[in-house]
Design a protein around this motif. Structure first.
Motif, PDB file in Angstrom:
ATOM      1  N   TYR A  17      87.754  99.558 107.807  1.00  0.00           N
ATOM      2  CA  TYR A  17      87.750 100.372 106.403  1.00  0.00           C
ATOM      3  C   TYR A  17      88.223 101.660 106.966  1.00  0.00           C
ATOM      4  O   TYR A  17      87.425 102.762 106.276  1.00  0.00           O
ATOM      5  CB  TYR A  17      86.419 100.355 105.627  1.00  0.00           C
ATOM      6  CG  TYR A  17      86.037  99.019 105.350  1.00  0.00           C
ATOM      7  CD1 TYR A  17      86.406  98.286 104.147  1.00  0.00           C
ATOM      8  CD2 TYR A  17      84.925  98.302 105.925  1.00  0.00           C
ATOM      9  CE1 TYR A  17      86.207  97.266 103.741  1.00  0.00           C
ATOM     10  CE2 TYR A  17      84.572  96.995 105.766  1.00  0.00           C
ATOM     11  CZ  TYR A  17      85.136  96.527 104.432  1.00  0.00           C
ATOM     12  OH  TYR A  17      84.543  95.160 104.291  1.00  0.00           O
ATOM     13  N   PRO A  18      89.411 102.070 107.543  1.00  0.00           N
ATOM     14  CA  PRO A  18      89.817 103.311 107.892  1.00  0.00           C
ATOM     15  C   PRO A  18      89.972 104.297 106.630  1.00  0.00           C
ATOM     16  O   PRO A  18      89.903 105.343 106.723  1.00  0.00           O
ATOM     17  CB  PRO A  18      91.145 103.098 108.583  1.00  0.00           C
ATOM     18  CG  PRO A  18      91.559 101.837 108.275  1.00  0.00           C
ATOM     19  CD  PRO A  18      90.348 100.931 108.007  1.00  0.00           C
ATOM     20  N   ASP A  19      90.438 103.776 105.438  1.00  0.00           N
ATOM     21  CA  ASP A  19      90.619 104.495 104.127  1.00  0.00           C
ATOM     22  C   ASP A  19      89.355 105.252 103.929  1.00  0.00           C
ATOM     23  O   ASP A  19      89.421 106.272 103.414  1.00  0.00           O
ATOM     24  CB  ASP A  19      91.191 103.849 103.108  1.00  0.00           C
ATOM     25  CG  ASP A  19      92.519 103.184 103.354  1.00  0.00           C
ATOM     26  OD1 ASP A  19      93.319 104.081 104.136  1.00  0.00           O
ATOM     27  OD2 ASP A  19      92.918 102.506 102.441  1.00  0.00           O
ATOM     28  N   THR A  20      88.300 104.484 104.223  1.00  0.00           N
ATOM     29  CA  THR A  20      86.859 105.077 103.951  1.00  0.00           C
ATOM     30  C   THR A  20      86.770 106.475 104.916  1.00  0.00           C
ATOM     31  O   THR A  20      86.262 107.350 104.157  1.00  0.00           O
ATOM     32  CB  THR A  20      85.839 104.085 103.798  1.00  0.00           C
ATOM     33  OG1 THR A  20      86.092 103.005 102.978  1.00  0.00           O
ATOM     34  CG2 THR A  20      84.370 104.789 103.571  1.00  0.00           C
ATOM     35  N   PHE A  22      89.073 108.275 106.009  1.00  0.00           N
ATOM     36  CA  PHE A  22      89.837 109.356 105.564  1.00  0.00           C
ATOM     37  C   PHE A  22      89.546 109.864 104.207  1.00  0.00           C
ATOM     38  O   PHE A  22      89.300 111.318 104.054  1.00  0.00           O
ATOM     39  CB  PHE A  22      91.364 108.699 105.198  1.00  0.00           C
ATOM     40  CG  PHE A  22      92.047 108.633 106.474  1.00  0.00           C
ATOM     41  CD1 PHE A  22      92.282 109.625 107.422  1.00  0.00           C
ATOM     42  CD2 PHE A  22      92.441 107.581 106.999  1.00  0.00           C
ATOM     43  CE1 PHE A  22      93.142 109.451 108.847  1.00  0.00           C
ATOM     44  CE2 PHE A  22      93.069 107.181 108.288  1.00  0.00           C
ATOM     45  CZ  PHE A  22      93.259 108.181 109.092  1.00  0.00           C
ATOM     46  N   ASN A  23      88.795 108.984 103.236  1.00  0.00           N
ATOM     47  CA  ASN A  23      88.090 109.590 102.119  1.00  0.00           C
ATOM     48  C   ASN A  23      86.820 110.405 102.345  1.00  0.00           C
ATOM     49  O   ASN A  23      86.581 111.347 101.371  1.00  0.00           O
ATOM     50  CB  ASN A  23      87.976 108.455 101.019  1.00  0.00           C
ATOM     51  CG  ASN A  23      89.007 108.023 100.621  1.00  0.00           C
ATOM     52  OD1 ASN A  23      90.104 108.580 100.318  1.00  0.00           O
ATOM     53  ND2 ASN A  23      89.058 106.721  99.990  1.00  0.00           N
ATOM     54  N   LYS A  26      88.171 113.826 102.985  1.00  0.00           N
ATOM     55  CA  LYS A  26      88.382 114.497 101.806  1.00  0.00           C
ATOM     56  C   LYS A  26      87.284 114.898 100.890  1.00  0.00           C
ATOM     57  O   LYS A  26      87.133 115.909 100.377  1.00  0.00           O
ATOM     58  CB  LYS A  26      89.312 113.482 100.993  1.00  0.00           C
ATOM     59  CG  LYS A  26      90.747 113.340 101.619  1.00  0.00           C
ATOM     60  CD  LYS A  26      91.469 112.272 100.782  1.00  0.00           C
ATOM     61  CE  LYS A  26      93.069 111.756 101.277  1.00  0.00           C
ATOM     62  NZ  LYS A  26      93.459 110.855 100.355  1.00  0.00           N
ATOM     63  N   SER A 211      79.121  99.752 104.593  1.00  0.00           N
ATOM     64  CA  SER A 211      80.316  99.031 104.670  1.00  0.00           C
ATOM     65  C   SER A 211      80.234  97.326 105.242  1.00  0.00           C
ATOM     66  O   SER A 211      80.678  96.327 104.670  1.00  0.00           O
ATOM     67  CB  SER A 211      81.522  99.338 105.552  1.00  0.00           C
ATOM     68  OG  SER A 211      81.845 100.482 105.235  1.00  0.00           O
ATOM     69  N   ASP A 235      84.640 105.962  98.501  1.00  0.00           N
ATOM     70  CA  ASP A 235      85.820 105.488  97.928  1.00  0.00           C
ATOM     71  C   ASP A 235      85.671 105.757  96.434  1.00  0.00           C
ATOM     72  O   ASP A 235      86.782 106.138  95.623  1.00  0.00           O
ATOM     73  CB  ASP A 235      86.227 103.980  98.256  1.00  0.00           C
ATOM     74  CG  ASP A 235      86.343 103.940  99.592  1.00  0.00           C
ATOM     75  OD1 ASP A 235      86.940 104.874 100.375  1.00  0.00           O
ATOM     76  OD2 ASP A 235      86.180 103.095 100.408  1.00  0.00           O
ATOM     77  N   THR A 238      86.008 109.423  95.477  1.00  0.00           N
ATOM     78  CA  THR A 238      87.306 109.939  95.679  1.00  0.00           C
ATOM     79  C   THR A 238      88.127 109.144  94.839  1.00  0.00           C
ATOM     80  O   THR A 238      89.516 109.687  94.850  1.00  0.00           O
ATOM     81  CB  THR A 238      87.848 110.001  97.090  1.00  0.00           C
ATOM     82  OG1 THR A 238      87.767 108.757  97.612  1.00  0.00           O
ATOM     83  CG2 THR A 238      86.876 111.005  97.952  1.00  0.00           C
ATOM     84  N   SER A 239      87.939 108.386  93.918  1.00  0.00           N
ATOM     85  CA  SER A 239      88.893 107.662  92.896  1.00  0.00           C
ATOM     86  C   SER A 239      89.214 108.713  91.865  1.00  0.00           C
ATOM     87  O   SER A 239      88.549 109.486  91.422  1.00  0.00           O
ATOM     88  CB  SER A 239      88.188 106.442  92.223  1.00  0.00           C
ATOM     89  OG  SER A 239      87.724 105.297  93.166  1.00  0.00           O
ATOM     90  N   ASN A 243      96.773 113.204  94.432  1.00  0.00           N
ATOM     91  CA  ASN A 243      96.968 113.122  95.979  1.00  0.00           C
ATOM     92  C   ASN A 243      96.631 114.522  96.637  1.00  0.00           C
ATOM     93  O   ASN A 243      97.275 115.503  96.077  1.00  0.00           O
ATOM     94  CB  ASN A 243      98.357 112.774  96.188  1.00  0.00           C
ATOM     95  CG  ASN A 243      98.468 111.393  95.972  1.00  0.00           C
ATOM     96  OD1 ASN A 243      97.479 110.428  96.179  1.00  0.00           O
ATOM     97  ND2 ASN A 243      99.579 110.782  95.830  1.00  0.00           N
TER      98      ASN A 243
END
Length: 244
Positions: A17-20, A22-23, A26, A211, A235, A238-239, A243
């Motif tokens: 879950y790499p997007d998690t 990065f989030n 952020k 996760s 996630d 940050t929804s 961008n």
């Protein structure tokens, strides 16, 4: 003044879950933190520890202690790994050469909802997610990190999201690391019960801070083609952002 935060990304998130990850960066930056990421970091040692290989776990854990400093907060989007460092490391490093460094790291490490709510005192991040959701209390989050209200407080500020409670709220999802492999039938039945309890309250989302639990539940959801989605707390928070 920005708080310096050292980020710990667990194996599960790094690989699946790499997007998690990065989030998480952020989210911490939006909370006013300066995020430091040591790319040399690896595992916390939990898989070996839970399987009974404590010598191997200690080797991995010693590397973990070397990869973080004693001066900053350490934040992770995982209650499971945070719980391992806070509690499992007592078995591995008490009265060892790493004892003092271990205690400093244990004091500094926080699961992200605990850090946002209890350390930074921040609850609103401008997130939007329309739908009905249940929050799944992971065993590690609830029992090791004592996290229950923090994720719910954060989710209560997400625009468009209705958070409801489900039956057997504090029951395990059935993952439990190697438990899911050794006792596949029991594990699958536990996942089924958790998802059915979520369905009973018409949840469209199952949200958690671990996760591994989400992977377990999403596998059951996908297999049975159930119109439901699992999401990591980060996630969700940050929804709906533009961008950045």
């Amino acid at each position: 003044m920005h708080k310096k935060v050292e980020l710990f990304i667990p194996c599960f998130i790094d690989q699946l879950y790499p997007d998690t990850a990065f989030n998480t960066v952020k989210l911490l930056q939006k909370a006013g933190c300066e995020v430091i990421y040591n790319s040399e970091q690896t595992c916390c040692g939990q898989p070996a520890y839970n399987a009974g290989f404590w010598d191997e776990a200690k080797t991995v854990g010693a590397n973990f202690l070397n990869n973080f400093t004693e001066n900053n907060y350490i934040v992770s989007p995982s209650a499971s790994c945070t719980g391992m460092v806070k509690h499992g490391y007592n078995d591995l490093f008490t009265n060892s050469i790493e004892h003092n460094k271990c205690r400093s790291v244990q004091r500094n490490i926080h699961e992200i909802s605990d850090f946002l709510v209890n350390v930074l005192k921040k609850e609103y991040f401008g997130a939007e997610l329309v739908g009905t959701a249940v929050y799944h209390d992971s065993c590690s989050g609830l029992r090791e990190c004592k996290i229950k209200e923090e994720p719910r407080v954060l989710l209560s500020h997400v625009g468009g999201l209705e958070l409801v409670e489900m039956r057997d709220q504090e029951t395990c999802c059935g993952f439990g690391g190697t438990f899911a492999v050794k006792f596949e039938g029991i594990s699958a039945a536990m996942a089924e019960q958790k998802v059915k309890n979520a369905q009973a309250v018409h949840a469209e989302y199952i949200i958690s801070t671990d996760s591994s639990c989400l992977l377990q539940l999403q596998a059951y959801i996908d297999k049975h083609k159930i119109p439901m989605k699992t999401m990591h707390l980060v996630d969700v928070l940050t929804s709906g952002w533009a961008n950045i």
